[in-house]
Design a protein around this motif. Structure first.
Motif, PDB file in Angstrom:
ATOM      1  N   LEU A   1      -7.157 -66.227 -74.554  1.00 18.39           N
ATOM      2  CA  LEU A   1      -7.709 -67.558 -74.325  1.00 18.39           C
ATOM      3  C   LEU A   1      -9.206 -67.506 -74.054  1.00 18.39           C
ATOM      4  N   LEU A   2      -9.644 -66.482 -73.341  1.00 18.00           N
ATOM      5  CA  LEU A   2     -11.047 -66.395 -72.947  1.00 18.00           C
ATOM      6  C   LEU A   2     -11.950 -65.939 -74.085  1.00 18.00           C
ATOM      7  N   GLU A   3     -11.368 -65.669 -75.264  1.00 19.95           N
ATOM      8  CA  GLU A   3     -12.168 -65.345 -76.445  1.00 19.95           C
ATOM      9  C   GLU A   3     -12.379 -66.567 -77.339  1.00 19.95           C
ATOM     10  N   LEU A   4     -11.781 -67.694 -76.984  1.00 15.81           N
ATOM     11  CA  LEU A   4     -11.925 -68.891 -77.799  1.00 15.81           C
ATOM     12  C   LEU A   4     -13.306 -69.515 -77.615  1.00 15.81           C
ATOM     13  N   PRO A   5     -13.853 -70.153 -78.654  1.00 16.84           N
ATOM     14  CA  PRO A   5     -15.070 -70.958 -78.471  1.00 16.84           C
ATOM     15  C   PRO A   5     -14.796 -72.061 -77.446  1.00 16.84           C
ATOM     16  N   ALA A   6     -15.856 -72.562 -76.801  1.00 16.54           N
ATOM     17  CA  ALA A   6     -15.690 -73.519 -75.706  1.00 16.54           C
ATOM     18  C   ALA A   6     -14.902 -74.758 -76.125  1.00 16.54           C
ATOM     19  N   ASP A   7     -15.215 -75.318 -77.293  1.00 17.92           N
ATOM     20  CA  ASP A   7     -14.522 -76.541 -77.711  1.00 17.92           C
ATOM     21  C   ASP A   7     -13.056 -76.283 -78.035  1.00 17.92           C
ATOM     22  N   VAL A   8     -12.754 -75.078 -78.519  1.00 16.66           N
ATOM     23  CA  VAL A   8     -11.362 -74.728 -78.829  1.00 16.66           C
ATOM     24  C   VAL A   8     -10.579 -74.461 -77.540  1.00 16.66           C
ATOM     25  N   LEU A   9     -11.212 -73.789 -76.576  1.00 12.53           N
ATOM     26  CA  LEU A   9     -10.570 -73.580 -75.276  1.00 12.53           C
ATOM     27  C   LEU A   9     -10.283 -74.923 -74.611  1.00 12.53           C
ATOM     28  N   HIS A  10     -11.230 -75.834 -74.706  1.00 14.27           N
ATOM     29  CA  HIS A  10     -11.038 -77.172 -74.135  1.00 14.27           C
ATOM     30  C   HIS A  10      -9.822 -77.852 -74.768  1.00 14.27           C
TER      31      HIS A  10
ATOM     32  N   PRO B   1      -0.424 -77.795 -60.636  1.00 14.99           N
ATOM     33  CA  PRO B   1      -0.607 -76.402 -61.076  1.00 14.99           C
ATOM     34  C   PRO B   1      -1.390 -76.288 -62.383  1.00 14.99           C
ATOM     35  N   ALA B   2      -1.168 -77.203 -63.310  1.00 19.36           N
ATOM     36  CA  ALA B   2      -1.915 -77.175 -64.572  1.00 19.36           C
ATOM     37  C   ALA B   2      -3.391 -77.436 -64.329  1.00 19.36           C
ATOM     38  N   MET B   3      -3.696 -78.340 -63.422  1.00 21.52           N
ATOM     39  CA  MET B   3      -5.095 -78.636 -63.114  1.00 21.52           C
ATOM     40  C   MET B   3      -5.770 -77.455 -62.431  1.00 21.52           C
ATOM     41  N   ILE B   4      -5.039 -76.776 -61.539  1.00 18.57           N
ATOM     42  CA  ILE B   4      -5.585 -75.582 -60.873  1.00 18.57           C
ATOM     43  C   ILE B   4      -5.838 -74.479 -61.896  1.00 18.57           C
ATOM     44  N   ALA B   5      -4.871 -74.286 -62.811  1.00 17.92           N
ATOM     45  CA  ALA B   5      -5.030 -73.266 -63.858  1.00 17.92           C
ATOM     46  C   ALA B   5      -6.237 -73.574 -64.728  1.00 17.92           C
ATOM     47  N   GLU B   6      -6.404 -74.839 -65.100  1.00 18.45           N
ATOM     48  CA  GLU B   6      -7.547 -75.238 -65.916  1.00 18.45           C
ATOM     49  C   GLU B   6      -8.861 -74.929 -65.201  1.00 18.45           C
TER      50      GLU B   6
ATOM     51  N   LEU C   1      -6.640 -76.403 -73.314  1.00 18.01           N
ATOM     52  CA  LEU C   1      -6.390 -76.895 -71.957  1.00 18.01           C
ATOM     53  C   LEU C   1      -5.906 -78.348 -71.969  1.00 18.01           C
ATOM     54  N   ILE C   2      -6.436 -79.135 -72.892  1.00 16.65           N
ATOM     55  CA  ILE C   2      -5.957 -80.508 -73.054  1.00 16.65           C
ATOM     56  C   ILE C   2      -4.483 -80.504 -73.475  1.00 16.65           C
ATOM     57  N   ALA C   3      -4.129 -79.577 -74.369  1.00 17.29           N
ATOM     58  CA  ALA C   3      -2.729 -79.473 -74.816  1.00 17.29           C
ATOM     59  C   ALA C   3      -1.812 -79.122 -73.642  1.00 17.29           C
ATOM     60  N   LEU C   4      -2.272 -78.230 -72.756  1.00 18.29           N
ATOM     61  CA  LEU C   4      -1.482 -77.885 -71.564  1.00 18.29           C
ATOM     62  C   LEU C   4      -1.298 -79.115 -70.688  1.00 18.29           C
ATOM     63  N   ARG C   5      -2.365 -79.895 -70.516  1.00 22.29           N
ATOM     64  CA  ARG C   5      -2.309 -81.104 -69.691  1.00 22.29           C
ATOM     65  C   ARG C   5      -1.317 -82.108 -70.292  1.00 22.29           C
ATOM     66  N   GLN C   6      -1.349 -82.247 -71.614  1.00 21.01           N
ATOM     67  CA  GLN C   6      -0.417 -83.166 -72.282  1.00 21.01           C
ATOM     68  C   GLN C   6       1.029 -82.682 -72.149  1.00 21.01           C
TER      69      GLN C   6
ATOM     70  N   THR D   1      -1.186 -79.968 -82.675  1.00 20.93           N
ATOM     71  CA  THR D   1      -1.662 -81.331 -82.942  1.00 20.93           C
ATOM     72  C   THR D   1      -3.180 -81.409 -82.963  1.00 20.93           C
ATOM     73  N   ASP D   2      -3.862 -80.387 -82.442  1.00 23.74           N
ATOM     74  CA  ASP D   2      -5.323 -80.392 -82.464  1.00 23.74           C
ATOM     75  C   ASP D   2      -5.807 -79.643 -83.708  1.00 23.74           C
ATOM     76  N   PRO D   3      -6.408 -80.330 -84.675  1.00 26.40           N
ATOM     77  CA  PRO D   3      -6.810 -79.674 -85.924  1.00 26.40           C
ATOM     78  C   PRO D   3      -7.899 -78.621 -85.734  1.00 26.40           C
ATOM     79  N   LEU D   4      -8.787 -78.812 -84.762  1.00 24.96           N
ATOM     80  CA  LEU D   4      -9.856 -77.848 -84.518  1.00 24.96           C
ATOM     81  C   LEU D   4      -9.279 -76.517 -84.057  1.00 24.96           C
ATOM     82  N   LEU D   5      -8.338 -76.580 -83.123  1.00 23.40           N
ATOM     83  CA  LEU D   5      -7.712 -75.365 -82.603  1.00 23.40           C
ATOM     84  C   LEU D   5      -6.923 -74.660 -83.694  1.00 23.40           C
TER      85      LEU D   5
END
Length: 318
Positions: free
Chosen positions: A168-177, A193-198, A180-185, A97-101
């Protein structure tokens, strides 16, 4: 060469032709993300015989798996790697759902496809290009170290692409963000646990050490010498795309998309906007698109006019 970029009719400015071609390319860009979402969500497995769709889907599944494993570890789940296929599919849907990602992952698939094509046709090494080899041998210790770090990162990228994976750690900062938003959703905004992982991802992440971060720093540190990176045969696909993105003022995903056959006007304009002479642009077309030639009158365009036309084009994602 077969002329695919149309030449102007008598008395017609070359800008008119390139604007029309760019508009056509923009229209195509506007359909990419919706179509990709549809293909990734389809249950018809015949669709995934297409390399780019299959690779994009596999990378998104790998990203989803990493996110869910991290959440499981944060929640002290006995076996965090035991994840149901339905959970992964649901998180992939959220990621899409995130077009940037989605645009970023799609661009990585295109980059690897181009690397493999040029490796097969020109024996261009997808890891160690002539430029990177020269930078590693530099007498400047800082440049040599950065180049060695990039070599390691590029090696990991190629290996991961062959496995259709994406760290995941190779993604640009805005794409990683966005991931993480998708995981939260997916898990709910109050899922601890999702917040700790983030938080753990944010603590260990360093954009400057990613493959794209290393390439950007290396290109910017070369000053005027970075012009040499605009030769794909010399720089290799990865450095070429980064240099083109910087020189033309385009997002790297869009610069990658410009190498597609349906975006040849964008590629020609981006190369011209970067300061290349028409003859040098033609050389890059011979490498990237040997069956396509530049339109008559392109040599009269110039970098400023090319940049002006390009500035009115669509972004990616559109």
């Amino acid at each position: 060469m077969t002329e695919v970029l149309h030449s102007p009719v008598a008395g017609e400015p070359i800008e008119n032709v390139l604007r029309a071609e760019l508009a056509h390319g923009d229209a195509m860009i506007g359909t990419i993300i919706p179509i990709m979402r549809h293909l990734l969500a389809s249950d018809d497995h015949s669709v995934f015989s297409e390399e780019i769709v299959a690779r994009t889907r596999s990378m998104l599944e790998d990203v989803a798996r990493q996110l869910l494993i991290a959440r499981g570890e944060a929640g002290n789940v006995p076996d965090p790697r035991e994840i149901g296929a339905e959970d992964i599919a649901a998180l992939v849907h959220s990621l899409c759902t995130d077009p940037l990602l989605l645009a970023h992952v799609h661009a990585l698939a295109l980059e690897f496809q181009l690397s493999e094509r040029l490796h097969g046709r020109l024996a261009l090494d997808p890891v160690l290009s002539p430029m990177l080899q020269a930078l590693i041998a530099s007498t400047d210790a800082q440049i040599a170290t950065s180049a060695m770090n990039l070599l390691a990162a590029q090696t990991r990228f190629v290996q991961s692409q062959r496995r259709m994976q994406l760290s995941l750690l190779e993604l640009p900062a805005d794409v990683l963000h966005a991931a993480l938003i998708a995981l939260r959703q997916h898990c709910g905004p109050s899922d601890e646990p999702a917040m700790i992982a983030e938080k753990k991802f944010c603590e260990t992440y360093d954009e400057a050490r990613t493959r794209l971060g290393l390439m950007t720093r290396l290109i910017l540190g070369m000053g005027g010498g970075a012009q040499a990176a605009l030769s794909v045969e010399h720089a290799g696909v990865a450095l070429f795309l980064t240099a083109l993105s910087i020189a033309a003022g385009q997002d790297r995903a869009l610069a990658t998309l410009a190498t597609n056959e349906g975006q040849v006007a964008r590629l020609a304009l981006a190369l011209s906007a970067s300061g290349m002479k028409a003859s040098t642009v033609e050389q890059q077309f011979v490498t990237l698109h040997p069956d396509i030639s530049l339109p008559t009158g392109f040599e009269d365009l110039g970098p400023d006019r090319a940049a002006a036309i390009l500035s009115h084009g669509a972004g990616y994602p559109a």
